[in-house]
Design an enzyme around this catalytic site. Structure first.
Site, mmCIF file in Angstrom:
data_model
loop_
_atom_site.group_PDB
_atom_site.id
_atom_site.type_symbol
_atom_site.label_atom_id
_atom_site.label_comp_id
_atom_site.label_asym_id
_atom_site.label_seq_id
_atom_site.Cartn_x
_atom_site.Cartn_y
_atom_site.Cartn_z
ATOM 1 N N ASP A 80 -21.727 -6.344 -21.765
ATOM 2 C CA ASP A 80 -22.194 -6.190 -20.384
ATOM 3 C C ASP A 80 -22.173 -4.531 -19.950
ATOM 4 O O ASP A 80 -23.187 -4.287 -19.023
ATOM 5 C CB ASP A 80 -21.080 -6.704 -19.179
ATOM 6 C CG ASP A 80 -19.805 -6.140 -19.456
ATOM 7 O OD1 ASP A 80 -19.190 -5.817 -20.303
ATOM 8 O OD2 ASP A 80 -19.502 -5.577 -18.362
ATOM 9 N N TYR A 231 -14.331 -9.436 -13.816
ATOM 10 C CA TYR A 231 -15.453 -10.272 -12.835
ATOM 11 C C TYR A 231 -14.842 -11.498 -12.299
ATOM 12 O O TYR A 231 -15.369 -12.534 -12.641
ATOM 13 C CB TYR A 231 -16.454 -10.626 -14.121
ATOM 14 C CG TYR A 231 -17.116 -9.273 -14.609
ATOM 15 C CD1 TYR A 231 -18.349 -8.745 -13.873
ATOM 16 C CD2 TYR A 231 -16.970 -9.061 -15.872
ATOM 17 C CE1 TYR A 231 -18.885 -7.664 -14.221
ATOM 18 C CE2 TYR A 231 -17.859 -7.839 -16.017
ATOM 19 C CZ TYR A 231 -18.644 -7.063 -15.680
ATOM 20 O OH TYR A 231 -19.466 -6.035 -15.626
ATOM 21 N N GLU A 473 -20.860 5.029 -16.094
ATOM 22 C CA GLU A 473 -21.015 3.811 -16.944
ATOM 23 C C GLU A 473 -22.415 2.656 -16.579
ATOM 24 O O GLU A 473 -22.724 2.504 -15.612
ATOM 25 C CB GLU A 473 -19.769 2.828 -16.941
ATOM 26 C CG GLU A 473 -19.729 1.508 -17.879
ATOM 27 C CD GLU A 473 -18.450 0.837 -17.932
ATOM 28 O OE1 GLU A 473 -18.232 0.061 -18.894
ATOM 29 O OE2 GLU A 473 -17.871 1.035 -16.859
#
Length: 501
Positions: A80, A231, A473
């Site tokens: 991800d 998440y 990031e």
């Protein structure tokens, strides 16, 4: 609102207007080149056995035994962000947003269209594996806490590749319905180029959505220790059920999904939190997506979704919004409090562009109380955000790696920051990578096309420091909606253009 807060807001609004005027005079960006690089980024995020046509050559095969301990093939898919875990929730959302861009702006992709489809398919092939068992969705591969304690290349990783799933006993309506949405949206993308694959995607989407709806519950309750805080679903699973039904209706045109949306509009909170859109909260996206039906004259019943979408758009327009969560920096960047701000920038900008496209075709405008806004105004705000990302900002730097003369060099990304396997064939252990993490040197491998989290507040500041992950990031769900935006502006560089795909 206190006078001080009012003055800050007015100053920010004035700054946005000035920034927009300045951007109009800025040098034209090469949106086609940026699109090519935006898609290329996904090759750097690939897990599994890499294909012969892999263009990001410093990456190698990784995660080749994912799922084996659970007796299932879970190889492939995407990491991800800058770590080595495969999180199903953001991966599915990434696939949905990439597909939406291709559906709405496909012709604008030009020579990049096939590569964009490949990027979608790398995700959907994995999601098909993750949903191969009935009433089961595999939603994560890797122990996030163990993974985050290491700084190692995906090719070297030796942390547990633990497999997590939702099933009737451990429901996850949010992640399952988002997966159904991704498969349904992708079925539209491949309808003409690969009708057999398209049908398999849609059939699987139907089955996965049925499971999500029948066995209701949030996956962050069933799998709290594994998926939180990375998440967690903070907004509940109700929005994903409506989102999944909306995409299934669009892909299948089956009346049952239209009736599902009608029956559940209120109970599943279609009008809730309409100023938000992202991997966690789909409310604004639902309203924009369904509004197309109204604007095209296909379904007047959904007029309430059009009203919700208008209200959402008004919160994003400088000088009109009174919503405290939508703000702009003096340099013109939309920002929301929290980390990885560029996810909000690209996702909300995509909705602005998509809705402007629907309005243009219908000859409509956005109603904002006593005022209104044209489709061109929405496109202008979206383009301003894209231009900010590409370098029209106070720092005069691009936030896309490899685009422009100045861009982030120390991104928070394990594979990019460690020597490649070709340059350093010997394994680099879990803790041995710490020296590279702490080094002030630029990353040795350019993750071309990666868009980082960027400025996180009103200061327009960016440290370009690996340790400041909130700003340095990249993530797949920053780039996913940017694909559609860049495609559109490569074909329509002037926001005043009325055309869409």
């Amino acid at each position: 609102m206190p006078a001080a807060a009012r003055s800050v807001k007015e100053l920010a609004a004035a700054g946005v207007v000035l920034a927009m005027l300045l951007s109009a005079a800025a040098a034209q960006h090469d949106y086609g080149d940026a699109l090519h690089k935006c898609i290329l980024f996904f090759e750097g995020q690939r897990s599994g056995r890499l294909p012969p046509d892999q263009r990001v050559r410093w990456r190698r095969d990784s995660g080749l035994h994912d799922g084996a301990a659970a007796g299932v093939d879970l190889t492939g898919g995407y990491y991800d962000a800058g770590d080595n875990v495969k999180f199903g929730f953001p991966m599915a959302f990434t696939a949905t947003l990439m597909s939406w861009g291709l559906i709405d702006f496909g012709r604008s992709f030009g020579p990049n269209r096939e590569e964009a489809r490949k990027a979608v398919r790398w995700a959907t092939d994995y999601l098909m594996k993750a949903t191969a068992r009935p009433n089961t969705v595999y939603v994560q591969v890797g122990d996030a806490f163990r993974d985050h304690a290491c700084w190692e290349r995906p090719e070297d990783m030796d942390t547990p590749r633990t497999v997590y799933k939702v099933d009737p006993s451990h429901p996850g309506s949010d992640v399952a319905a988002e997966t159904a949405a991704a498969l349904a949206a992708a079925s539209i993308v491949f309808r003409d180029s690969d009708p057999g694959y398209s049908k398999r995607l849609l059939d699987r989407a139907v089955a996965v959505f049925e499971f999500a709806d029948k066995h209701r519950g949030p996956y962050s309750s069933s799998l709290h220790a594994a998926v939180c805080p990375c998440y967690c679903d903070y907004s509940g699973y109700q929005d994903e059920l409506l989102w999944g039904a909306a995409w299934l209706h669009k892909a299948s045109r089956r009346r049952e999904y239209r009736e599902y949306i009608k029956r559940n509009e209120v109970v599943l909170g279609a009008s809730d939190a309409i100023n938000e859109f992202g991997w966690d909260n789909k409310h604004a996206g639902i309203n924009v997506l369904i509004s197309k039906e109204v604007l095209m004259g296909k379904d007047e019943y959904f007029q309430s979704f059009r009203v919700n979408a208008d209200n959402f758009m008004c919160t994003l327009l400088p000088g009109i919004s009174n919503h405290p969560q939508i703000q702009y920096s003096p340099g013109g960047l939309l920002f929301k409090v929290g980390s990885s701000n560029m996810q909000h920038v690209t996702q909300l900008s995509f909705l602005l562009l998509a809705y402007s496209n629907y309005l243009s075709h219908a000859g409509g405008r956005v109603s904002c109380g006593s005022s209104s806004a044209s489709p061109a105004q929405l496109r202008h705000v979206a383009k301003r955000q894209v231009d900010y990302i590409l370098g029209d900002n106070p720092l005069r730097m691009s936030y896309m790696v490899g685009y422009g003369a100045r861009f982030p060099r120390r991104i928070h990304h394990r594979a990019s920051s460690l020597p490649s396997v070709a340059a350093h064939p010997a394994r680099i252990g879990c803790k041995a990578g710490a020296a590279y993490y702490a080094s002030p040197a630029p990353n040795p491998n350019l993750l071309v096309g990666a868009v980082v989290g960027g400025p996180s507040d009103a200061s327009d500041a960016f440290p370009d420091a690996r340790a400041v992950f909130q700003q340095s990031e990249p993530t797949t769900y920053i780039n996913a909606p940017l694909m559609g935006l860049l495609a559109y502006f490569s074909a329509h560089p002037n926001p005043a253009d009325s055309g869409g795909d």
